[in-house]
Motif scaffolding. Structure first.
Motif, PDB file in Angstrom:
ATOM      1  N   VAL A 155       0.831  -1.198   0.000  1.00  0.00           N
ATOM      2  CA  VAL A 155       0.000   0.000   0.000  1.00  0.00           C
ATOM      3  C   VAL A 155       0.868   1.251   0.000  1.00  0.00           C
ATOM      4  CG1 VAL A 155      -1.770   1.272   1.267  1.00  0.00           C
ATOM      5  CG2 VAL A 155      -1.882  -1.211   1.144  1.00  0.00           C
ATOM      6  N   SER A 156       1.922   1.273   0.812  1.00  0.00           N
ATOM      7  CA  SER A 156       2.762   2.471   0.870  1.00  0.00           C
ATOM      8  C   SER A 156       3.501   2.685  -0.451  1.00  0.00           C
ATOM      9  CB  SER A 156       3.749   2.390   2.032  1.00  0.00           C
ATOM     10  OG  SER A 156       4.664   1.342   1.842  1.00  0.00           O
ATOM     11  N   ASP A 157       3.901   1.611  -1.129  1.00  0.00           N
ATOM     12  CA  ASP A 157       4.536   1.764  -2.442  1.00  0.00           C
ATOM     13  C   ASP A 157       3.567   2.375  -3.445  1.00  0.00           C
ATOM     14  OD1 ASP A 157       6.883   0.733  -1.450  1.00  0.00           O
ATOM     15  OD2 ASP A 157       6.558  -1.288  -2.276  1.00  0.00           O
ATOM     16  N   ALA A 158       2.325   1.907  -3.422  1.00  0.00           N
ATOM     17  CA  ALA A 158       1.315   2.474  -4.330  1.00  0.00           C
ATOM     18  C   ALA A 158       1.047   3.936  -3.998  1.00  0.00           C
ATOM     19  CB  ALA A 158       0.033   1.659  -4.245  1.00  0.00           C
ATOM     20  N   TRP A 162       4.197  11.926  -2.820  1.00  0.00           N
ATOM     21  CA  TRP A 162       5.163  11.632  -1.766  1.00  0.00           C
ATOM     22  C   TRP A 162       4.580  11.777  -0.356  1.00  0.00           C
ATOM     23  CZ3 TRP A 162       6.522  15.019   2.033  1.00  0.00           C
ATOM     24  CH2 TRP A 162       6.165  16.350   1.858  1.00  0.00           C
ATOM     25  N   TYR A 163       3.617  12.662  -0.151  1.00  0.00           N
ATOM     26  CA  TYR A 163       3.091  12.887   1.197  1.00  0.00           C
ATOM     27  C   TYR A 163       2.018  11.878   1.596  1.00  0.00           C
ATOM     28  CZ  TYR A 163      -0.971  15.206  -0.904  1.00  0.00           C
ATOM     29  OH  TYR A 163      -2.096  15.465  -1.606  1.00  0.00           O
ATOM     30  N   MET A 164       1.587  11.036   0.668  1.00  0.00           N
ATOM     31  CA  MET A 164       0.559  10.043   1.006  1.00  0.00           C
ATOM     32  C   MET A 164       1.110   8.929   1.894  1.00  0.00           C
ATOM     33  SD  MET A 164      -2.291  10.822  -0.257  1.00  0.00           S
ATOM     34  CE  MET A 164      -3.395  10.990  -1.613  1.00  0.00           C
ATOM     35  N   ALA A 165       2.355   8.524   1.673  1.00  0.00           N
ATOM     36  CA  ALA A 165       2.945   7.434   2.467  1.00  0.00           C
ATOM     37  C   ALA A 165       3.082   7.822   3.933  1.00  0.00           C
ATOM     38  CB  ALA A 165       4.285   7.019   1.880  1.00  0.00           C
ATOM     39  N   PRO A 166       3.604   9.025   4.282  1.00  0.00           N
ATOM     40  CA  PRO A 166       3.638   9.392   5.708  1.00  0.00           C
ATOM     41  C   PRO A 166       2.243   9.476   6.336  1.00  0.00           C
ATOM     42  CG  PRO A 166       5.112  10.811   4.472  1.00  0.00           C
ATOM     43  CD  PRO A 166       4.349   9.992   3.465  1.00  0.00           C
TER      44      PRO A 166
END
Length: 110
Positions: free
Chosen positions: A24-27, A33-37
């Motif tokens: 999920v974090s890779d997607a 870039w701010y979606m993973a944090p």
């Protein structure tokens, strides 16, 4: 992710172990870039909230068990005391031969 329904579904799967956090974090990183944090904050918040609730349940259960044990022990001690007092009263009534309500030295010597 496409839609709100699909996003909620994937977030629920992430928490419940249905899909790996890395996938999920890779997607999300591929999207922005701010979606993973933000995703990691979501996971952290949910895991800590669940752990806090579980810990609270165990601590509450332990306190309740300790309280119930203490009440049980106090009740047993009171019952034992009442039994002892009754036995002593019976003994002194048997010693009081003249039924005066007092035990004299002569009654003790008999």
């Amino acid at each position: 992710f496409g839609s709100l329904d699909r996003t909620v579904y994937i977030l629920a799967q992430s928490i419940l172990g249905g899909v790996s956090w890395g996938e999920v974090s890779d997607a999300l990183l591929a999207m922005d870039w701010y979606m993973a944090p933000m995703f990691f904050f979501y996971i952290l918040f949910c895991v800590l909230a669940v752990l806090n609730i579980i810990t609270g349940v165990f601590v509450d259960n332990a306190f309740e068990t300790a309280r119930m044990q203490r009440e049980f022990l106090v009740q047993k001690e009171m019952e034992l005391r009442e039994k002892y007092v009754k036995a002593m009263r019976t003994l002194f009534m048997q010693m009081d031969v003249d039924e005066s309500g007092t035990v004299t030295l002569e009654e003790i010597e008999q």
